[in-house]
Scaffold this motif. Structure first.
Motif, PDB file in Angstrom:
ATOM      1  N   CYS A  20      41.179  37.096 -73.656  1.00 43.30           N
ATOM      2  CA  CYS A  20      40.799  37.835 -74.858  1.00 43.30           C
ATOM      3  C   CYS A  20      42.052  38.447 -75.474  1.00 43.30           C
ATOM      4  O   CYS A  20      42.989  38.841 -74.773  1.00 43.30           O
ATOM      5  CB  CYS A  20      39.750  38.889 -74.559  1.00 43.30           C
ATOM      6  SG  CYS A  20      40.400  40.470 -74.039  1.00 43.30           S
ATOM      7  N   PRO A  48      39.257  35.733 -79.444  1.00 43.89           N
ATOM      8  CA  PRO A  48      39.027  37.106 -79.911  1.00 43.89           C
ATOM      9  C   PRO A  48      38.443  37.995 -78.805  1.00 43.89           C
ATOM     10  O   PRO A  48      38.769  39.172 -78.723  1.00 43.89           O
ATOM     11  CB  PRO A  48      38.010  36.943 -81.044  1.00 43.89           C
ATOM     12  CG  PRO A  48      37.990  35.496 -81.383  1.00 43.89           C
ATOM     13  CD  PRO A  48      38.483  34.738 -80.187  1.00 43.89           C
ATOM     14  N   GLY A  73      39.259  38.890 -69.388  1.00 46.52           N
ATOM     15  CA  GLY A  73      38.935  39.806 -70.475  1.00 46.52           C
ATOM     16  C   GLY A  73      39.253  41.238 -70.116  1.00 46.52           C
ATOM     17  O   GLY A  73      39.852  41.533 -69.074  1.00 46.52           O
ATOM     18  N   CYS A  74      38.815  42.124 -70.980  1.00 49.07           N
ATOM     19  CA  CYS A  74      39.055  43.556 -70.794  1.00 49.07           C
ATOM     20  C   CYS A  74      38.306  44.078 -69.565  1.00 49.07           C
ATOM     21  O   CYS A  74      37.365  43.436 -69.070  1.00 49.07           O
ATOM     22  CB  CYS A  74      38.560  44.319 -72.017  1.00 49.07           C
ATOM     23  SG  CYS A  74      39.299  43.766 -73.564  1.00 49.07           S
ATOM     24  N   HIS A  80      36.342  45.334 -76.520  1.00 47.80           N
ATOM     25  CA  HIS A  80      36.405  45.823 -77.894  1.00 47.80           C
ATOM     26  C   HIS A  80      35.184  45.416 -78.708  1.00 47.80           C
ATOM     27  O   HIS A  80      35.015  45.865 -79.838  1.00 47.80           O
ATOM     28  CB  HIS A  80      37.688  45.337 -78.555  1.00 47.80           C
ATOM     29  CG  HIS A  80      38.907  46.077 -78.053  1.00 47.80           C
ATOM     30  ND1 HIS A  80      39.284  46.062 -76.726  1.00 47.80           N
ATOM     31  CD2 HIS A  80      39.786  46.873 -78.688  1.00 47.80           C
ATOM     32  CE1 HIS A  80      40.372  46.809 -76.572  1.00 47.80           C
ATOM     33  NE2 HIS A  80      40.684  47.312 -77.744  1.00 47.80           N
ATOM     34  N   ASN A  85      32.533  40.952 -72.507  1.00 46.37           N
ATOM     35  CA  ASN A  85      32.986  40.561 -71.169  1.00 46.37           C
ATOM     36  C   ASN A  85      31.834  40.510 -70.156  1.00 46.37           C
ATOM     37  O   ASN A  85      31.893  39.750 -69.193  1.00 46.37           O
ATOM     38  CB  ASN A  85      34.128  41.467 -70.687  1.00 46.37           C
ATOM     39  CG  ASN A  85      33.794  42.934 -70.740  1.00 46.37           C
ATOM     40  OD1 ASN A  85      32.686  43.303 -71.155  1.00 46.37           O
ATOM     41  ND2 ASN A  85      34.732  43.779 -70.342  1.00 46.37           N
TER      42      ASN A  85
HETATM   43 FE1  FES Z   1      38.439  41.815 -74.404  1.00 48.20          FE
HETATM   44 FE2  FES Z   1      35.911  41.536 -75.311  1.00 48.20          FE
HETATM   45  S1  FES Z   1      37.647  42.162 -76.420  1.00 48.20           S
HETATM   46  S2  FES Z   1      36.697  40.999 -73.374  1.00 48.20           S
END
Ligand code: FES
Length: 172
Positions: A20, A48, A73-74, A80, A85
């Motif tokens: 991401c 994204p 991912g985050c 975000h 995720n």
């Molecule tokens: Fe990073 Fe959704 S923006 S997992």
């Protein structure tokens, strides 16, 4: 950071890392800035959000020649786009089942959560995955090298299209 391009004809496994933009890709970028060593057979695709990683996109990565796939991912609670995720993790778990049914080891696919500050951890994750997939050997469904080359080009194009099309609320 420049996208790493693995040589599909090399002996090394080809690993695709769906990262991401906000956290995992930033961590990969940081790893590059810190000049941390990690295998050059890992091809980073920027998306994204991991919420954009559909099951058929994961399966297409294997059909097009990946020996292993990372979805990064985050941190949980830090996406975000709120729950991208979490959706990605559920899809990864379902895709693992499908891989098993298709005769591939589910361990060829893994999801990770990391922050943008974790350049060192990014390097550790891709190194560990590369070692794991090397032990498993080439994917049994890997097409010939020319098809891998064109398949990876398609993966790049699709990732770029997703980035270009991403509005502020991007996750499906
Ligand atoms: Fe990073 Fe959704 S923006 S997992």
């Amino acid at each position: 950071m420049s996208t790493k391009h693995a040589n599909p004809q090399s002996e090394q496994p080809l690993i695709l890392a769906f990262c991401c933009h906000y956290c995992a890709y930033a961590a990969a970028d940081l790893a590059g800035s810190m000049r941390l060593q990690y295998p050059d057979n890992v091809r980073v695709l920027r998306l994204p959000c991991t919420g954009r990683v559909e099951i058929n996109y994961i399966m297409a990565a294997f059909e097009r020649g990946a020996d292993g796939v990372i979805v990064a991912g985050c941190l949980e609670g830090g996406c975000h786009f709120q729950e991208g995720n979490l959706r990605a993790r559920r899809r990864v778990e379902r895709a693992k089942v499908l891989l098993g049914e298709a005769g591939l080891e589910p361990e060829r696919l893994e999801m990770y959560n990391l922050s943008s500050a974790e350049g060192g951890r990014f390097a550790e994750i891709v190194t560990g995955m590369s070692e794991r997939v090397t032990r498993l050997g080439p994917s049994p469904i890997k097409p010939d090298p020319e098809q891998v080359k064109s398949g990876m080009k398609k993966m790049d194009q699709e990732a770029q299209a997703q980035l270009a099309a991403a509005p502020s609320g991007c996750c499906s």
